[in-house]
Design an enzyme around this catalytic site. Structure first.
Site, PDB file in Angstrom:
ATOM      1  N   ASP A   2      -0.661  -8.641  10.186  1.00  0.00           N
ATOM      2  CA  ASP A   2       0.452  -7.964  10.847  1.00  0.00           C
ATOM      3  C   ASP A   2       1.665  -8.873  10.783  1.00  0.00           C
ATOM      4  O   ASP A   2       1.733  -9.884  11.481  1.00  0.00           O
ATOM      5  CB  ASP A   2       0.082  -7.650  12.298  1.00  0.00           C
ATOM      6  CG  ASP A   2       1.193  -6.942  13.057  1.00  0.00           C
ATOM      7  OD1 ASP A   2       2.278  -6.709  12.487  1.00  0.00           O
ATOM      8  OD2 ASP A   2       0.971  -6.617  14.245  1.00  0.00           O
ATOM      9  N   LYS A   5      18.379  -2.946   8.141  1.00  0.00           N
ATOM     10  CA  LYS A   5      18.587  -3.114   6.704  1.00  0.00           C
ATOM     11  C   LYS A   5      19.928  -3.792   6.420  1.00  0.00           C
ATOM     12  O   LYS A   5      20.036  -4.608   5.493  1.00  0.00           O
ATOM     13  CB  LYS A   5      18.506  -1.760   6.004  1.00  0.00           C
ATOM     14  CG  LYS A   5      17.146  -1.082   6.101  1.00  0.00           C
ATOM     15  CD  LYS A   5      16.032  -1.919   5.499  1.00  0.00           C
ATOM     16  CE  LYS A   5      14.723  -1.154   5.425  1.00  0.00           C
ATOM     17  NZ  LYS A   5      13.629  -1.946   4.828  1.00  0.00           N
ATOM     18  N   ILE A  59      13.821   8.206  -2.605  1.00  0.00           N
ATOM     19  CA  ILE A  59      12.749   7.945  -3.569  1.00  0.00           C
ATOM     20  C   ILE A  59      11.537   8.802  -3.201  1.00  0.00           C
ATOM     21  O   ILE A  59      11.204   8.944  -2.020  1.00  0.00           O
ATOM     22  CB  ILE A  59      12.355   6.451  -3.570  1.00  0.00           C
ATOM     23  CG1 ILE A  59      13.589   5.566  -3.795  1.00  0.00           C
ATOM     24  CG2 ILE A  59      11.289   6.190  -4.639  1.00  0.00           C
ATOM     25  CD1 ILE A  59      14.290   5.757  -5.111  1.00  0.00           C
ATOM     26  N   SER A 119      17.659  -0.479   1.947  1.00  0.00           N
ATOM     27  CA  SER A 119      17.897   0.967   1.912  1.00  0.00           C
ATOM     28  C   SER A 119      19.379   1.242   1.761  1.00  0.00           C
ATOM     29  O   SER A 119      20.221   0.453   2.212  1.00  0.00           O
ATOM     30  CB  SER A 119      17.392   1.621   3.207  1.00  0.00           C
ATOM     31  OG  SER A 119      17.807   2.969   3.281  1.00  0.00           O
ATOM     32  N   TYR A 179      17.343   1.650  12.014  1.00  0.00           N
ATOM     33  CA  TYR A 179      16.947   1.355  10.642  1.00  0.00           C
ATOM     34  C   TYR A 179      18.118   0.797   9.831  1.00  0.00           C
ATOM     35  O   TYR A 179      17.980  -0.206   9.126  1.00  0.00           O
ATOM     36  CB  TYR A 179      16.423   2.646  10.008  1.00  0.00           C
ATOM     37  CG  TYR A 179      15.821   2.513   8.630  1.00  0.00           C
ATOM     38  CD1 TYR A 179      14.607   1.860   8.431  1.00  0.00           C
ATOM     39  CD2 TYR A 179      16.450   3.076   7.520  1.00  0.00           C
ATOM     40  CE1 TYR A 179      14.039   1.768   7.173  1.00  0.00           C
ATOM     41  CE2 TYR A 179      15.892   2.995   6.257  1.00  0.00           C
ATOM     42  CZ  TYR A 179      14.687   2.338   6.089  1.00  0.00           C
ATOM     43  OH  TYR A 179      14.132   2.252   4.836  1.00  0.00           O
ATOM     44  N   ALA A 201      20.755  -0.679  11.007  1.00  0.00           N
ATOM     45  CA  ALA A 201      21.099  -1.999  11.541  1.00  0.00           C
ATOM     46  C   ALA A 201      20.174  -3.068  10.973  1.00  0.00           C
ATOM     47  O   ALA A 201      20.623  -4.159  10.578  1.00  0.00           O
ATOM     48  CB  ALA A 201      21.021  -1.985  13.065  1.00  0.00           C
ATOM     49  N   SER A 206       0.819  -1.209   0.000  1.00  0.00           N
ATOM     50  CA  SER A 206       0.000   0.000   0.000  1.00  0.00           C
ATOM     51  C   SER A 206       0.853   1.259   0.000  1.00  0.00           C
ATOM     52  O   SER A 206       0.346   2.359  -0.228  1.00  0.00           O
ATOM     53  CB  SER A 206      -0.926   0.008   1.229  1.00  0.00           C
ATOM     54  OG  SER A 206      -0.156  -0.023   2.429  1.00  0.00           O
TER      55      SER A 206
END
Length: 239
Positions: free
Chosen positions: A59, A154, A183, A137, A150, A152, A10
């Site tokens: 979830d 990725k 992006i 990322s 984040y 760590a 989404s």
């Protein structure tokens, strides 16, 4: 027609990937959790263009719920393509980062990858064909201030991608990661103005979600059978 599950479909990048896979003739399973109305819009776009799709909601941080959802998906047929796109960030400088921000980012980005991918690997092995692509990322490659959690998560996904690729390489299954830079999606709104983008990105612009989707579409195709264990960045020359 191959069945493709896109998690977090989404969001901006996930929606672009889902639409592209639908245009390429795959049956797209559009996963969403908190934005069912956006998932419904993606579904309408794919079907409106003559494609095949459905929406599922669960979830992915809930291991039991995810296993049950994946098993229900598999009852209707194998999933040959998995795009792990669901993710989030909760930014803070590390000295002020509470355990909630650390755990939530790990739960969605890293544990969510395990919860969805693990139950799908054996069916892919039985079918002797599969494509697993994880959206990570550029932060997982070079780090970023305020995103220790984040980066760590990725970075761990990059290591997981390489290891899983080795395990599945002789089973007709490829495993790769796509690491976007800046992006143009809702996620970057308020974080990067044009001056900042021009300073950080040699191409002087933000990427488009469709440019990420184009790479994913190639990696899941029959033209990418000899590409596995790779971290490919889409970042306009940032690194």
């Amino acid at each position: 027609m191959r069945r493709a599950l896109v998690t977090g479909a989404s969001g901006g990048i996930g929606a672009a990937i889902a639409r592209r896979l639908g245009a390429d003739g795959h049956h797209v399973i559009i996963h969403a959790n908190r934005n069912p109305e956006r998932a419904a819009a993606v579904l309408a776009d794919i079907r409106g263009a003559g494609g095949s799709a459905e929406v599922v909601s669960f979830d992915l941080t809930d291991a039991a719920a995810t296993t049950a959802a994946v098993n229900a998906i598999l009852e209707a047929g194998p999933v040959s393509i998995l795009v792990n796109n669901a993710g989030l960030h909760a930014d803070a400088v590390f000295p002020g980062m509470g355990p909630d921000k650390w755990q939530r980012v790990m739960d969605v980005n890293l544990n969510g990858f395990y919860n969805v991918t693990q139950p799908l690997t054996m069916p892919m092995i039985r079918g002797r064909w599969g494509r697993i692509v994880t959206i990570t990322s550029v932060a997982g490659l070079v780090g970023n201030r305020g995103q220790v959690n984040y980066a760590a998560a990725k970075g761990a996904l990059h290591a997981a991608t390489k290891s899983l690729a080795l395990e599945l390489a002789n089973r007709g299954i490829t495993v790769n990661a796509v690491a976007p830079g800046i992006i143009a999606t809702d996620m970057i709104e308020g974080s990067f103005d044009q001056a900042t983008i021009e300073r950080l990105v040699p191409m002087k612009r933000a990427g488009k979600p469709e440019e990420v989707a184009d790479l994913v579409a190639f990696l899941v195709s029959d033209q990418a059978t000899y590409i596995t264990g790779q971290i490919i960045s889409v970042n306009g020359g940032m690194v």
